[in-house]
Design a protein around this motif. Structure first.
Motif, PDB file in Angstrom:
ATOM      1  N   LEU A  50       0.817  -1.213   0.000  1.00 48.88           N
ATOM      2  CA  LEU A  50       0.000   0.000   0.000  1.00 48.88           C
ATOM      3  C   LEU A  50       0.852   1.264   0.000  1.00 48.88           C
ATOM      4  CD1 LEU A  50      -2.815   1.304   0.186  1.00 48.88           C
ATOM      5  CD2 LEU A  50      -2.652   1.093   2.673  1.00 48.88           C
ATOM      6  N   ALA A  51       1.872   1.303   0.844  1.00 48.66           N
ATOM      7  CA  ALA A  51       2.698   2.517   0.959  1.00 48.66           C
ATOM      8  C   ALA A  51       3.394   2.836  -0.359  1.00 48.66           C
ATOM      9  CB  ALA A  51       3.725   2.353   2.073  1.00 48.66           C
ATOM     10  N   TYR A  52       3.970   1.812  -1.001  1.00 44.02           N
ATOM     11  CA  TYR A  52       4.674   2.043  -2.258  1.00 44.02           C
ATOM     12  C   TYR A  52       3.708   2.474  -3.355  1.00 44.02           C
ATOM     13  CZ  TYR A  52       8.165   1.425  -5.911  1.00 44.02           C
ATOM     14  OH  TYR A  52       9.047   1.660  -6.936  1.00 44.02           O
ATOM     15  N   SER A  53       2.533   1.862  -3.375  1.00 40.67           N
ATOM     16  CA  SER A  53       1.565   2.163  -4.437  1.00 40.67           C
ATOM     17  C   SER A  53       1.032   3.585  -4.357  1.00 40.67           C
ATOM     18  CB  SER A  53       0.396   1.183  -4.375  1.00 40.67           C
ATOM     19  OG  SER A  53      -0.376   1.386  -3.188  1.00 40.67           O
ATOM     20  N   LEU A  54       1.224   4.246  -3.212  1.00 42.54           N
ATOM     21  CA  LEU A  54       0.700   5.598  -3.043  1.00 42.54           C
ATOM     22  C   LEU A  54       1.717   6.696  -3.358  1.00 42.54           C
ATOM     23  CD1 LEU A  54      -1.445   5.288   0.224  1.00 42.54           C
ATOM     24  CD2 LEU A  54      -2.270   5.642  -2.108  1.00 42.54           C
ATOM     25  N   ILE A  55       2.981   6.351  -3.546  1.00 42.66           N
ATOM     26  CA  ILE A  55       4.016   7.376  -3.728  1.00 42.66           C
ATOM     27  C   ILE A  55       3.730   8.243  -4.947  1.00 42.66           C
ATOM     28  CG2 ILE A  55       6.454   7.806  -4.205  1.00 42.66           C
ATOM     29  CD1 ILE A  55       7.149   5.363  -2.539  1.00 42.66           C
ATOM     30  N   LEU A  56       3.651   7.639  -6.126  1.00 43.48           N
ATOM     31  CA  LEU A  56       3.445   8.420  -7.356  1.00 43.48           C
ATOM     32  C   LEU A  56       2.030   8.996  -7.461  1.00 43.48           C
ATOM     33  CD1 LEU A  56       5.464   6.329  -9.973  1.00 43.48           C
ATOM     34  CD2 LEU A  56       6.121   8.461  -8.852  1.00 43.48           C
ATOM     35  N   PRO A  57       0.956   8.230  -7.150  1.00 44.63           N
ATOM     36  CA  PRO A  57      -0.391   8.832  -7.202  1.00 44.63           C
ATOM     37  C   PRO A  57      -0.553  10.020  -6.268  1.00 44.63           C
ATOM     38  CG  PRO A  57      -0.565   6.449  -7.181  1.00 44.63           C
ATOM     39  CD  PRO A  57       0.877   6.779  -6.937  1.00 44.63           C
ATOM     40  N   SER A  58       0.091   9.972  -5.101  1.00 44.38           N
ATOM     41  CA  SER A  58      -0.033  11.102  -4.171  1.00 44.38           C
ATOM     42  C   SER A  58       0.645  12.353  -4.722  1.00 44.38           C
ATOM     43  CB  SER A  58       0.570  10.737  -2.803  1.00 44.38           C
ATOM     44  OG  SER A  58       1.967  10.513  -2.905  1.00 44.38           O
ATOM     45  N   LEU A  59       1.729  12.185  -5.479  1.00 38.11           N
ATOM     46  CA  LEU A  59       2.392  13.335  -6.110  1.00 38.11           C
ATOM     47  C   LEU A  59       1.494  13.940  -7.183  1.00 38.11           C
ATOM     48  CD1 LEU A  59       6.086  12.125  -6.547  1.00 38.11           C
ATOM     49  CD2 LEU A  59       5.004  13.184  -4.569  1.00 38.11           C
ATOM     50  N   ALA A  60       0.849  13.074  -7.980  1.00 40.42           N
ATOM     51  CA  ALA A  60      -0.081  13.557  -9.013  1.00 40.42           C
ATOM     52  C   ALA A  60      -1.258  14.276  -8.370  1.00 40.42           C
ATOM     53  CB  ALA A  60      -0.565  12.387  -9.865  1.00 40.42           C
ATOM     54  N   LEU A  61      -1.759  13.734  -7.262  1.00 41.17           N
ATOM     55  CA  LEU A  61      -2.861  14.366  -6.536  1.00 41.17           C
ATOM     56  C   LEU A  61      -2.467  15.752  -6.054  1.00 41.17           C
ATOM     57  CD1 LEU A  61      -5.666  14.232  -5.124  1.00 41.17           C
ATOM     58  CD2 LEU A  61      -4.495  13.201  -3.158  1.00 41.17           C
ATOM     59  N   ARG A  62      -1.249  15.893  -5.564  1.00 45.25           N
ATOM     60  CA  ARG A  62      -0.776  17.194  -5.082  1.00 45.25           C
ATOM     61  C   ARG A  62      -0.680  18.210  -6.215  1.00 45.25           C
ATOM     62  NH1 ARG A  62       4.430  17.013  -1.498  1.00 45.25           N
ATOM     63  NH2 ARG A  62       3.688  19.144  -1.102  1.00 45.25           N
ATOM     64  N   MET A  63      -0.208  17.765  -7.376  1.00 49.94           N
ATOM     65  CA  MET A  63      -0.098  18.680  -8.514  1.00 49.94           C
ATOM     66  C   MET A  63      -1.475  19.141  -8.979  1.00 49.94           C
ATOM     67  SD  MET A  63       3.073  17.262 -10.782  1.00 49.94           S
ATOM     68  CE  MET A  63       4.734  17.176 -10.076  1.00 49.94           C
ATOM     69  N   ILE A  64      -2.435  18.217  -9.027  1.00 48.29           N
ATOM     70  CA  ILE A  64      -3.802  18.590  -9.404  1.00 48.29           C
ATOM     71  C   ILE A  64      -4.399  19.535  -8.372  1.00 48.29           C
ATOM     72  CG2 ILE A  64      -6.138  17.697  -9.740  1.00 48.29           C
ATOM     73  CD1 ILE A  64      -4.833  15.118 -10.815  1.00 48.29           C
ATOM     74  N   ASN A  66      -2.836  21.608  -6.366  1.00 46.34           N
ATOM     75  CA  ASN A  66      -2.227  22.933  -6.493  1.00 46.34           C
ATOM     76  C   ASN A  66      -2.729  23.681  -7.720  1.00 46.34           C
ATOM     77  OD1 ASN A  66      -0.541  23.073  -4.192  1.00 46.34           O
ATOM     78  ND2 ASN A  66       0.951  21.732  -5.161  1.00 46.34           N
ATOM     79  N   GLN A  67      -2.890  22.964  -8.849  1.00 45.99           N
ATOM     80  CA  GLN A  67      -3.374  23.620 -10.063  1.00 45.99           C
ATOM     81  C   GLN A  67      -4.790  24.139  -9.874  1.00 45.99           C
ATOM     82  OE1 GLN A  67      -1.674  24.397 -13.017  1.00 45.99           O
ATOM     83  NE2 GLN A  67      -3.544  25.611 -13.266  1.00 45.99           N
ATOM     84  N   ILE A  68      -5.615  23.401  -9.148  1.00 47.75           N
ATOM     85  CA  ILE A  68      -6.975  23.872  -8.857  1.00 47.75           C
ATOM     86  C   ILE A  68      -6.927  25.177  -8.076  1.00 47.75           C
ATOM     87  CG2 ILE A  68      -9.069  23.376  -7.516  1.00 47.75           C
ATOM     88  CD1 ILE A  68      -8.678  20.418  -8.277  1.00 47.75           C
ATOM     89  N   TRP A  69      -6.051  25.245  -7.093  1.00 52.28           N
ATOM     90  CA  TRP A  69      -5.912  26.479  -6.315  1.00 52.28           C
ATOM     91  C   TRP A  69      -5.404  27.632  -7.178  1.00 52.28           C
ATOM     92  CZ3 TRP A  69      -7.800  28.174  -1.937  1.00 52.28           C
ATOM     93  CH2 TRP A  69      -8.202  27.266  -0.949  1.00 52.28           C
ATOM     94  N   ILE A  70      -4.446  27.342  -8.069  1.00 51.81           N
ATOM     95  CA  ILE A  70      -3.910  28.376  -8.953  1.00 51.81           C
ATOM     96  C   ILE A  70      -5.028  28.949  -9.813  1.00 51.81           C
ATOM     97  CG2 ILE A  70      -2.397  28.805 -10.918  1.00 51.81           C
ATOM     98  CD1 ILE A  70      -0.567  26.564  -9.776  1.00 51.81           C
ATOM     99  N   SER A  71      -5.806  28.071 -10.455  1.00 48.99           N
ATOM    100  CA  SER A  71      -6.882  28.514 -11.338  1.00 48.99           C
ATOM    101  C   SER A  71      -7.956  29.269 -10.567  1.00 48.99           C
ATOM    102  CB  SER A  71      -7.500  27.310 -12.065  1.00 48.99           C
ATOM    103  OG  SER A  71      -6.540  26.669 -12.870  1.00 48.99           O
ATOM    104  N   LEU A  72      -8.350  28.723  -9.418  1.00 51.05           N
ATOM    105  CA  LEU A  72      -9.375  29.377  -8.586  1.00 51.05           C
ATOM    106  C   LEU A  72      -8.917  30.759  -8.152  1.00 51.05           C
ATOM    107  CD1 LEU A  72     -12.008  29.293  -6.871  1.00 51.05           C
ATOM    108  CD2 LEU A  72     -10.646  28.268  -5.050  1.00 51.05           C
ATOM    109  N   SER A  73      -7.675  30.851  -7.703  1.00 48.01           N
ATOM    110  CA  SER A  73      -7.159  32.122  -7.201  1.00 48.01           C
ATOM    111  C   SER A  73      -7.090  33.179  -8.299  1.00 48.01           C
ATOM    112  CB  SER A  73      -5.765  31.913  -6.592  1.00 48.01           C
ATOM    113  OG  SER A  73      -5.177  33.146  -6.243  1.00 48.01           O
ATOM    114  N   ARG A  74      -6.605  32.798  -9.475  1.00 42.64           N
ATOM    115  CA  ARG A  74      -6.469  33.790 -10.554  1.00 42.64           C
ATOM    116  C   ARG A  74      -7.834  34.224 -11.068  1.00 42.64           C
ATOM    117  NH1 ARG A  74      -1.120  31.203 -13.567  1.00 42.64           N
ATOM    118  NH2 ARG A  74       0.323  31.853 -11.922  1.00 42.64           N
ATOM    119  N   TYR A  75      -8.782  33.313 -11.075  1.00 44.36           N
ATOM    120  CA  TYR A  75     -10.137  33.668 -11.486  1.00 44.36           C
ATOM    121  C   TYR A  75     -10.766  34.616 -10.467  1.00 44.36           C
ATOM    122  CZ  TYR A  75     -15.119  33.161 -12.498  1.00 44.36           C
ATOM    123  OH  TYR A  75     -16.442  33.412 -12.767  1.00 44.36           O
TER     124      TYR A  75
END
Length: 414
Positions: A50-64, A66-75
């Motif tokens: 479980l721990a290993y399987s979450l390393i890369l998906p958790s990074l992708a989740l963080r990028m998404i 952050n991008q949501i916050w960027i878009s929301l904030s600029r709008y």
């Protein structure tokens, strides 16, 4: 491309190790992918815990996330009346803050190293309540306390000129401003945030979901606190008054970026109250930002979307794409087509009026760009002309009611 010089007098460990690699920096995560592929080929998917399987998906989740916050904030910054600092963002700041994903890559590498170094992590359960409680207490105690004093130390002229001045170059903050620090600072920050995680590992009550949620909490509070508009509703503090000591607001932290010597806390302001460093204008700025001031532009330019990819060139889109000519498509643009089609459908169904995408001040003249939520090809549809005409007419009447002096029609709106 290389980013602008970081601090006033850059010290050791200022640059990220992969800074000159550009977008190829993601190759530093190759060992995680190769290691996982090797395990699957030799022992099958059952060997991936479980721990290993979450390393890369958790990074992708963080990028998404952050991008949501960027878009929301600029709008919201373009249209909201709840802006805190009424100034525009400089191009230099946009360039300086383009490397916001560096810290995500860095964290991913450290999580992988931690996974290899601590075998007990491989037996993590999905959830443990006692571990979640311990994480919350350790964050409120040691992490917040140590961060507060480290932050005050960073404002000493020696460390400030060599490191922290890079972060404070952004007076008008955006969510991603929160993670724009020299590499050396991020080493310390990760060390602090590792206290609750490592403690639960050694106490034997760590769990995979608590780790992920703790990182999500850090990202959420970082992004929220650096928005340049107030979004925390007043009723939250009325229902639970002690919350003012446990959660900061965007206006609270904005004062730190404009006054520099107050409001040092990470996410929980109670240490500023204890050590008398809370800015006396905090409550007043929160109230005034929440109330807001409606801006009346002198000039409005009413335009519309062109092709599906033009959505990414809005202020709310992706800086790495918007910085290039619209006809200079990158190889990875095809992967965004589903998102482009989805945005078109949403705009078609729910786009009942023009929306503000940009506000500019030129000396005393205030200008805004409004966008009709339709694309080029829709202007050629006979059955959609009446609804588009209604959208244009509604925007013109709205501008007239608001006292706009000049309105120009762009592209096919003419």
């Amino acid at each position: 491309r290389p980013q602008p010089a970081m601090a006033t007098r850059p010290g050791p460990l200022t640059e990220w190790p992969w800074q000159r690699m550009g977008n190829f920096k993601y190759l530093v995560m190759a060992p995680v992918v190769v290691h996982g592929a090797y395990r699957v080929m030799n022992k099958g998917w059952g060997d991936i815990d479980l721990a290993y399987s979450l390393i890369l998906p958790s990074l992708a989740l963080r990028m998404i996330h952050n991008q949501i916050w960027i878009s929301l904030s600029r709008y919201q910054t373009a249209r909201s009346k709840h802006r805190i600092v009424d100034r525009d963002i400089e191009f230099e700041q946009v360039d300086r803050e383009r490397g916001w994903d560096d810290q995500i890559v860095f964290n991913g590498l450290l999580f992988y190293v931690g996974y290899l170094a601590m075998p007990s992590v491989r037996r993590f359960p999905l959830w443990r309540t006692d571990g979640a409680v311990a994480t919350a207490l350790l964050h409120a105690g040691p992490v917040e306390f140590l961060y507060y004093w480290f932050h005050r130390a960073l404002h000493h002229h020696f460390l400030y000129s060599r490191y922290h001045s890079h972060h404070h170059a952004s007076i008008v903050t955006e969510p991603i401003t929160s993670v724009i620090h020299p590499f050396g600072e991020h080493i310390v920050y990760f060390t602090l945030f590792a206290i609750p995680m490592l403690s639960t590992v050694y106490m034997g009550n760590g769990s995979a979901l608590v780790f992920v949620l703790y990182i999500v909490y850090i990202d959420f509070m970082n992004n929220m606190g650096h928005c340049n508009f107030e979004l925390v509703p007043k009723w939250m503090f009325q229902v639970f008054p002690p919350l003012k000591y446990l959660m900061y607001t965007p206006s609270f932290h904005s004062l730190h970026h404009t006054q520099f010597r107050t409001n040092y806390s990470l996410f929980m302001p109670f240490y500023d109250y204890i050590y008398s460093t809370m800015d006396k204008a905090s409550d007043e700025l929160y109230e005034s930002s929440l109330k807001g001031t409606e801006e009346t532009p002198d000039l409005v330019h009413l335009t519309h979307m062109t092709n599906l990819q033009s959505a990414y060139h809005l202020r709310v889109g992706f800086a790495s794409i918007a910085s290039k000519p619209s006809d200079n498509s990158e190889w990875y643009m095809w992967t965004l087509w589903p998102l482009a089609w989805l945005s078109m459908v949403v705009a078609w169904i729910y786009g009942s009026s023009a929306f503000v995408v940009e506000r500019i001040k030129l000396k005393k003249m205030k200008m805004q760009t409004w966008v009709v939520p339709r694309y080029n090809f829709q202007y050629g549809l006979t059955w959609d002309r009446e609804s588009i005409n209604d959208l244009i007419e509604k925007a013109i009447l709205d501008a007239d009611v608001r006292g706009v002096k000049v309105l120009s029609l762009g592209l096919l709106n003419q």
